[in-house]
Design a protein around this motif. Structure first.
Motif, PDB file in Angstrom:
ATOM      1  N   GLU A   1       0.900  -1.344   0.277  1.00  0.00           N
ATOM      2  CA  GLU A   1      -0.058   0.116  -0.069  1.00  0.00           C
ATOM      3  C   GLU A   1       1.245   1.278  -0.046  1.00  0.00           C
ATOM      4  O   GLU A   1       0.375   2.458  -0.500  1.00  0.00           O
ATOM      5  CB  GLU A   1      -0.946   0.003   1.395  1.00  0.00           C
ATOM      6  N   GLU A   2       1.915   1.809   0.648  1.00  0.00           N
ATOM      7  CA  GLU A   2       2.698   2.229   0.808  1.00  0.00           C
ATOM      8  C   GLU A   2       3.145   2.560  -0.720  1.00  0.00           C
ATOM      9  O   GLU A   2       4.162   3.709  -0.881  1.00  0.00           O
ATOM     10  CB  GLU A   2       3.834   2.230   1.709  1.00  0.00           C
ATOM     11  N   LYS A   3       3.078   1.413  -1.364  1.00  0.00           N
ATOM     12  CA  LYS A   3       4.477   1.709  -2.823  1.00  0.00           C
ATOM     13  C   LYS A   3       3.083   1.532  -3.956  1.00  0.00           C
ATOM     14  O   LYS A   3       2.895   1.204  -4.971  1.00  0.00           O
ATOM     15  CB  LYS A   3       4.760   0.470  -3.368  1.00  0.00           C
ATOM     16  N   ASP A   4       1.404   2.465  -3.627  1.00  0.00           N
ATOM     17  CA  ASP A   4       0.846   2.680  -4.236  1.00  0.00           C
ATOM     18  C   ASP A   4      -0.259   1.411  -4.937  1.00  0.00           C
ATOM     19  O   ASP A   4      -0.774   1.618  -6.205  1.00  0.00           O
ATOM     20  CB  ASP A   4       0.745   4.003  -5.158  1.00  0.00           C
ATOM     21  N   ILE A   5      -0.232   0.323  -4.766  1.00  0.00           N
ATOM     22  CA  ILE A   5      -0.670  -0.997  -5.310  1.00  0.00           C
ATOM     23  C   ILE A   5      -1.658  -0.475  -3.870  1.00  0.00           C
ATOM     24  O   ILE A   5      -2.255  -1.298  -2.690  1.00  0.00           O
ATOM     25  CB  ILE A   5      -0.645  -2.052  -4.330  1.00  0.00           C
ATOM     26  N   ALA A   6      -3.291  -1.002  -4.443  1.00  0.00           N
ATOM     27  CA  ALA A   6      -4.296  -0.505  -3.520  1.00  0.00           C
ATOM     28  C   ALA A   6      -4.718  -2.011  -3.135  1.00  0.00           C
ATOM     29  O   ALA A   6      -4.626  -3.431  -3.092  1.00  0.00           O
ATOM     30  CB  ALA A   6      -5.721   0.327  -5.236  1.00  0.00           C
ATOM     31  N   ARG A   7      -5.507  -1.503  -2.298  1.00  0.00           N
ATOM     32  CA  ARG A   7      -5.386  -2.774  -0.912  1.00  0.00           C
ATOM     33  C   ARG A   7      -6.411  -3.944  -1.696  1.00  0.00           C
ATOM     34  O   ARG A   7      -6.237  -5.288  -1.470  1.00  0.00           O
ATOM     35  CB  ARG A   7      -6.559  -2.362  -0.019  1.00  0.00           C
ATOM     36  N   ASP A   8      -7.837  -3.428  -2.772  1.00  0.00           N
ATOM     37  CA  ASP A   8      -8.326  -4.210  -3.632  1.00  0.00           C
ATOM     38  C   ASP A   8      -7.613  -4.822  -4.704  1.00  0.00           C
ATOM     39  O   ASP A   8      -8.240  -6.004  -5.328  1.00  0.00           O
ATOM     40  CB  ASP A   8      -9.046  -3.955  -3.548  1.00  0.00           C
ATOM     41  N   LYS A   9      -6.637  -4.860  -4.428  1.00  0.00           N
ATOM     42  CA  LYS A   9      -5.686  -5.282  -6.090  1.00  0.00           C
ATOM     43  C   LYS A   9      -4.608  -6.691  -4.756  1.00  0.00           C
ATOM     44  O   LYS A   9      -4.160  -7.088  -5.627  1.00  0.00           O
ATOM     45  CB  LYS A   9      -5.015  -4.956  -6.421  1.00  0.00           C
TER      46      LYS A   9
ATOM     47  N   CYS B   1      -1.404  -6.186 -10.601  1.00  0.00           N
ATOM     48  CA  CYS B   1      -0.931  -5.110 -10.496  1.00  0.00           C
ATOM     49  C   CYS B   1      -0.574  -4.570 -12.169  1.00  0.00           C
ATOM     50  O   CYS B   1      -0.328  -5.667 -12.892  1.00  0.00           O
ATOM     51  CB  CYS B   1       0.525  -5.000 -10.473  1.00  0.00           C
TER      52      CYS B   1
END
Length: 134
Positions: A2-10, A108
């Protein structure tokens, strides 16, 4: 992630459970765990039988009885060694307290793959696989 901009729903995290039963001493025809208690017995039985035959020529009872005695002794020693080694490895696994592993499925973009792999390798992932979307 999530800190690397990967959404939680992914991100999908699935904890894996272990089989709850203890190892069995002997494998069956329908189930095998890859550990054998007969390998050490067969190896040491062969070696001890060879020495029993060789020394049997020097003994009163002869090489045949010497070989059979050596074989029986080698099988017993090898079986005991494998048995206690197997018990020790089970205790070691329990002491490590490795109870579950987690499988992560991360959806991703192609441009994020290298960053996601780097993050997973930096957090001691045991293996990583890719599935390309068609």
């Amino acid at each position: 992630m999530e800190e690397k901009d990967i959404a939680r729903d992914k991100i999908l995290a699935v904890p894996m459970s272990r089989m709850g039963e203890e190892r069995q001493l002997f494998d069956t025809i329908h189930r095998a765990d890859g550990h054998s208690l007969l390998d050490g017995g067969a190896m040491l039985g062969t070696v001890f039988m060879l020495f029993g035959v060789m020394w049997g020529f020097l003994w009163k009872f002869g090489p045949i009885l010497g070989g059979l005695t050596g074989f029986a002794l080698g099988v017993a020693v090898g079986f005991a060694f494998d048995y206690f080694n197997s018990k020790r490895s089970v205790k070691k696994d329990k002491a490590k307290n490795v109870t579950t592993e987690v499988v992560l499925v991360i959806n991703c973009e192609q441009s994020e793959v290298k960053m996601v792999e780097a993050v997973l390798w930096n957090h001691l992932a045991t293996s990583i696989g890719r599935v390309k979307r068609s």
